[in-house]
Design a protein around this motif. Structure first.
Motif, PDB file in Angstrom:
ATOM      1  N   GLN A   1       1.255  -2.087  -5.438  1.00  0.00           N
ATOM      2  CA  GLN A   1       2.602  -1.897  -5.989  1.00  0.00           C
ATOM      3  C   GLN A   1       2.736  -2.580  -7.341  1.00  0.00           C
ATOM      4  O   GLN A   1       3.279  -2.012  -8.295  1.00  0.00           O
ATOM      5  CB  GLN A   1       3.662  -2.461  -5.021  1.00  0.00           C
TER       6      GLN A   1
ATOM      7  N   TRP B   1       7.985   7.105  -4.186  1.00  0.00           N
ATOM      8  CA  TRP B   1       8.017   5.726  -4.711  1.00  0.00           C
ATOM      9  C   TRP B   1       7.212   5.644  -6.005  1.00  0.00           C
ATOM     10  O   TRP B   1       7.616   4.985  -6.963  1.00  0.00           O
ATOM     11  CB  TRP B   1       7.448   4.759  -3.655  1.00  0.00           C
TER      12      TRP B   1
ATOM     13  N   MET C   1      -0.283   5.704  -1.431  1.00  0.00           N
ATOM     14  CA  MET C   1       1.073   5.180  -1.623  1.00  0.00           C
ATOM     15  C   MET C   1       2.054   6.343  -1.597  1.00  0.00           C
ATOM     16  O   MET C   1       1.700   7.472  -1.911  1.00  0.00           O
ATOM     17  CB  MET C   1       1.166   4.435  -2.956  1.00  0.00           C
TER      18      MET C   1
END
Ligand code: NYM
Ligand code: MG
Length: 209
Positions: free
Chosen positions: A64, A113, A109
């Motif tokens: 992230q 997002w 992921m």
């Protein structure tokens, strides 16, 4: 004088983006079209230095955190890019939002997002996807030591790129002779410039994909 075009090159590692984007800028300048090369990641900034250390496996970052750094690296360039576009300079960009999404999504992921931090960046007018199968790319001199330069990862990234394509993309066969590729890209770019000059659309369109 109208605004410049935002032209993006995407593709897996070793697909020839840097070669072709550099050649395009040179050819446009030679033809009297003001153009500038932009490269992401821009490793010369403070944020870019963090990305560089991560890619070269000198530091570790969470998936992230590095994703957000890649996005921040685009945001820190945006004011200058918009100013250039508005003043009539065409920007040729070597990797952009799509690399951000494709590489992170390839790590499993969440796609939504991954897209979110780039929403609001200037949207490209044209995207040239230099397509090469990772097995062919690997033959072009072995991958370096950077973190994503692995066969399985590249294959997954290519799949993600295909899922991001829309009508502003052109798929360019990157296995061909570089001169031939350059000629195809010039033809596509000239068509985009002609279309834009005939019916200029204002800058301000945002990346919302
Ligand atoms: N990369 C590049 C990302 O993972 N996210 C991004 O947003 C961008 C712009 O960095 N393997 C990855 C793709 C490449 C690596 O790029 C370095 P380059 O073009 O080899 O310097
Ligand atoms: Mg690379």
């Amino acid at each position: 004088m109208g605004r410049g075009l935002l032209i993006v090159f995407e593709g897996c590692d070793r697909s020839g983006k840097t070669t072709q984007s550099t050649r395009l800028v040179q050819a446009l300048n030679d033809a009297g079209v003001r153009a500038r090369l932009v490269k992401f990641p821009d490793r010369t900034t403070a944020i870019g230095a963090m990305i560089d250390a991560y890619l070269r496996q000198k530091t570790q970052l969470s998936d992230q955190a590095v994703h957000l750094l890649f996005s921040a690296n685009r945001w820190e360039a945006m004011a200058q890019m918009r100013a250039d576009l508005e003043s009539g300079t065409t920007l040729v960009v070597d990797r952009y939002t799509f690399s951000g999404v494709a590489f992170s999504a390839a790590k499993r992921m969440d796609l939504k997002w991954c897209k979110a931090p780039d929403v609001g960046l200037a949207a490209p007018d044209r995207v040239f996807f230099l397509d090469i199968h990772p097995d062919d790319a690997a033959k072009r001199a072995g991958y370096g030591d950077e973190i994503y330069e692995k066969r399985e990862m590249q294959i997954e990234v290519r799949v993600k790129f295909f899922s991001l394509m829309d009508k502003s993309w052109s798929i360019v066969d990157a296995l061909r002779d570089p001169d031939e590729i350059h000629r195809q890209i010039m033809a596509l770019t000239n068509r985009a410039l002609e279309r834009h000059n005939a019916d200029p659309t204002p800058i301000g369109k945002l990346w919302t994909q």
